[in-house]
Design an enzyme around this catalytic site. Structure first.
Site, PDB file in Angstrom:
ATOM      1  N   LEU A  49     -15.419 -18.073 -52.834  1.00  0.00           N
ATOM      2  CA  LEU A  49     -15.224 -17.343 -51.575  1.00  0.00           C
ATOM      3  C   LEU A  49     -16.009 -17.954 -50.423  1.00  0.00           C
ATOM      4  CD1 LEU A  49     -15.423 -13.712 -53.000  1.00  0.00           C
ATOM      5  CD2 LEU A  49     -13.407 -15.173 -52.707  1.00  0.00           C
ATOM      6  N   HIS A  50     -15.357 -18.044 -49.287  1.00  0.00           N
ATOM      7  CA  HIS A  50     -16.004 -18.539 -48.073  1.00  0.00           C
ATOM      8  C   HIS A  50     -15.771 -17.517 -46.962  1.00  0.00           C
ATOM      9  CE1 HIS A  50     -11.941 -19.578 -46.937  1.00  0.00           C
ATOM     10  NE2 HIS A  50     -11.821 -20.364 -48.005  1.00  0.00           N
ATOM     11  N   GLU A  51     -16.225 -17.868 -45.780  1.00  0.00           N
ATOM     12  CA  GLU A  51     -16.149 -16.954 -44.642  1.00  0.00           C
ATOM     13  C   GLU A  51     -14.708 -16.466 -44.386  1.00  0.00           C
ATOM     14  OE1 GLU A  51     -18.933 -15.797 -43.621  1.00  0.00           O
ATOM     15  OE2 GLU A  51     -18.058 -14.667 -41.960  1.00  0.00           O
TER      16      GLU A  51
ATOM     17  N   HIS B 102     -12.403 -15.762 -46.636  1.00  0.00           N
ATOM     18  CA  HIS B 102     -12.135 -14.618 -47.522  1.00  0.00           C
ATOM     19  C   HIS B 102     -12.898 -13.371 -47.045  1.00  0.00           C
ATOM     20  CE1 HIS B 102     -11.656 -18.088 -50.444  1.00  0.00           C
ATOM     21  NE2 HIS B 102     -10.508 -17.458 -50.600  1.00  0.00           N
TER      22      HIS B 102
ATOM     23  N   GLN C  56       0.286 -21.644 -60.703  1.00  0.00           N
ATOM     24  CA  GLN C  56       0.588 -22.168 -59.357  1.00  0.00           C
ATOM     25  C   GLN C  56       0.022 -23.566 -59.157  1.00  0.00           C
ATOM     26  OE1 GLN C  56      -1.626 -18.746 -57.433  1.00  0.00           O
ATOM     27  NE2 GLN C  56      -2.135 -20.297 -55.925  1.00  0.00           N
TER      28      GLN C  56
ATOM     29  N   LYS D 183      -3.727 -19.040 -43.055  1.00  0.00           N
ATOM     30  CA  LYS D 183      -3.825 -20.483 -43.327  1.00  0.00           C
ATOM     31  C   LYS D 183      -2.715 -20.896 -44.291  1.00  0.00           C
ATOM     32  CE  LYS D 183      -6.588 -24.033 -45.304  1.00  0.00           C
ATOM     33  NZ  LYS D 183      -6.064 -23.947 -46.682  1.00  0.00           N
TER      34      LYS D 183
ATOM     35  N   GLN E 225       2.916 -19.340 -47.964  1.00  0.00           N
ATOM     36  CA  GLN E 225       2.635 -18.372 -49.034  1.00  0.00           C
ATOM     37  C   GLN E 225       2.871 -16.944 -48.533  1.00  0.00           C
ATOM     38  OE1 GLN E 225      -0.780 -18.479 -51.884  1.00  0.00           O
ATOM     39  NE2 GLN E 225      -1.765 -17.136 -50.431  1.00  0.00           N
TER      40      GLN E 225
ATOM     41  N   VAL F 162      -9.684 -18.703 -40.313  1.00  0.00           N
ATOM     42  CA  VAL F 162     -11.076 -18.863 -39.859  1.00  0.00           C
ATOM     43  C   VAL F 162     -11.390 -20.350 -39.922  1.00  0.00           C
ATOM     44  CG1 VAL F 162     -13.481 -18.208 -40.282  1.00  0.00           C
ATOM     45  CG2 VAL F 162     -11.639 -16.588 -40.769  1.00  0.00           C
TER      46      VAL F 162
ATOM     47  N   SER G  22     -11.388 -23.355 -49.803  1.00  0.00           N
ATOM     48  CA  SER G  22     -12.242 -23.638 -50.968  1.00  0.00           C
ATOM     49  C   SER G  22     -12.197 -25.130 -51.284  1.00  0.00           C
ATOM     50  CB  SER G  22     -11.776 -22.837 -52.174  1.00  0.00           C
ATOM     51  OG  SER G  22     -11.721 -21.472 -51.827  1.00  0.00           O
TER      52      SER G  22
HETATM   53  O1  PAF Z   1      -4.204 -17.774 -51.723  1.00  0.00           O
HETATM   54  C1  PAF Z   1      -4.677 -17.643 -52.869  1.00  0.00           C
HETATM   55  O2  PAF Z   1      -5.889 -17.608 -53.089  1.00  0.00           O
HETATM   56  C2  PAF Z   1      -3.729 -17.542 -54.059  1.00  0.00           C
HETATM   57  O3  PAF Z   1      -2.593 -18.317 -53.862  1.00  0.00           O
HETATM   58  C3  PAF Z   1      -3.364 -16.091 -54.414  1.00  0.00           C
HETATM   59  C4  PAF Z   1      -2.603 -15.416 -53.276  1.00  0.00           C
HETATM   60  C5  PAF Z   1      -4.608 -15.292 -54.728  1.00  0.00           C
HETATM   61  C6  PAF Z   1      -2.446 -16.068 -55.647  1.00  0.00           C
HETATM   62  O4  PAF Z   1      -3.052 -16.663 -56.741  1.00  0.00           O
END
Ligand code: PAF
Length: 286
Positions: free
Chosen positions: A32-34, A36, A60, A148, A152, A179, A189
């Site tokens: 996790l970064h800023e 998130h 994925q 970003k 998706q 951000v 990340s």
């Molecule tokens: O953006 C992400 O971190 C991933 O693609 C997600 C949406 C958590 C699905 O694994």
């Protein structure tokens, strides 16, 4: 903050939370970064309780992608989420997300196909499938994703609309603006993979995109402007450009002339071994 790793525990914890208010969800793959944490802060404006998930979703990642190298730092991530007031963290392992015999895949045609979908076959099927599962597991009232990953977000919204998801309903799938670091690089990340030299060159992505947007918004020839953007990235030290495209902001249909509706400039480019993506809004000329 409660961390749960089994579905039964999750359902109990969610039922408890629901007694005292609505639930927002921030799905993540950790590290996790800023960016998130901004999603978490924004989530607080939309629901009484904020929940997050951390699951590095193997489906994925393509066969030659960075699944094994993807940063794993659960304890540090837990501290960050707790400090932001997250009530519940869902952190399943691969076996409980995809038990033996798992056989279902959600494939969203159209929006999944171009851009990142072209160079990462199956990636958006993996995203759509896991996000649908996460939604069904947690049943949030609202879910937040970073802009970003614009494509998706489009895939997830299309899936929610097409499958009549009610929790969260498609209008409650919220995109939060990207951000950026002080030099404009979008937080990711994967920025952790960059060497100091690569990190310095990576800032050129934002600069080159801003130049291209200014040109397109003032009516410049779109293919010429995108070509110049691509050359600027290669000159700045990027190894290759997967795409530098102008697309309709909603349908992601590619545009090769001045937009007449809100559009998006989207880029994916490799620097060293790292693939960076970014996108920004392009307004039709007034
Ligand atoms: O953006 C992400 O971190 C991933 O693609 C997600 C949406 C958590 C699905 O694994």
């Amino acid at each position: 903050m409660q961390t749960v790793k089994q579905l039964k525990e999750l359902r109990e914890a969610v039922d408890d939370l629901r007694q005292s208010g609505t639930i927002a969800m921030v799905p993540t793959m950790g590290a996790l970064h800023e960016g998130h944490l901004t999603l978490v802060r924004e989530a607080k404006r939309h629901a009484e309780h904020v929940t997050a998930s951390i699951f590095i979703n193997p489906t994925q990642f393509g066969p030659n992608e960075d699944l094994d190298a993807y940063p794993r730092q659960l304890a540090e991530d837990q501290r960050k989420l707790e400090a932001e007031g997250v009530a519940l963290l869902w952190a399943p392992d691969v076996g409980s997300m995809y038990p033996d015999g798992f056989a279902t895949r959600i494939s969203v045609a159209g929006v999944s196909e171009g851009l990142c979908g072209a160079s990462r076959p199956g990636h958006f099927d993996g995203v759509a499938t896991v996000v649908c599962k996460l939604f069904n597991q947690l049943r949030p009232d609202v879910a937040l994703f970073g802009e970003k990953d614009w494509q998706q977000l489009a895939v997830i919204r299309r899936m929610a609309r097409d499958l009549d998801l009610t929790q969260p309903y498609v209008d409650r799938i919220i995109g939060v603006p990207t951000v950026r670091e002080a030099d404009g690089l979008a937080m990711s990340s994967r920025n952790a993979y960059l060497s100091p030299d690569e990190r310095a060159s990576a800032a050129q992505l934002n600069q080159a995109m801003l130049r291209s947007i200014a040109q397109i918004e003032s009516g410049a020839d779109v293919p010429a402007s995108l070509g110049a953007l691509e050359r600027a990235l290669l000159d700045a030290g990027f190894a290759s450009v997967d795409y530098a495209s102008l697309a309709d902001a909603d349908s992601l249909a590619l545009l090769d002339s001045t937009p007449t509706r809100p559009a998006r400039l989207l880029v994916a480019a490799r620097i060293g071994g790292t693939r960076l993506i970014d996108n920004m809004s392009v307004e039709p000329p007034a």
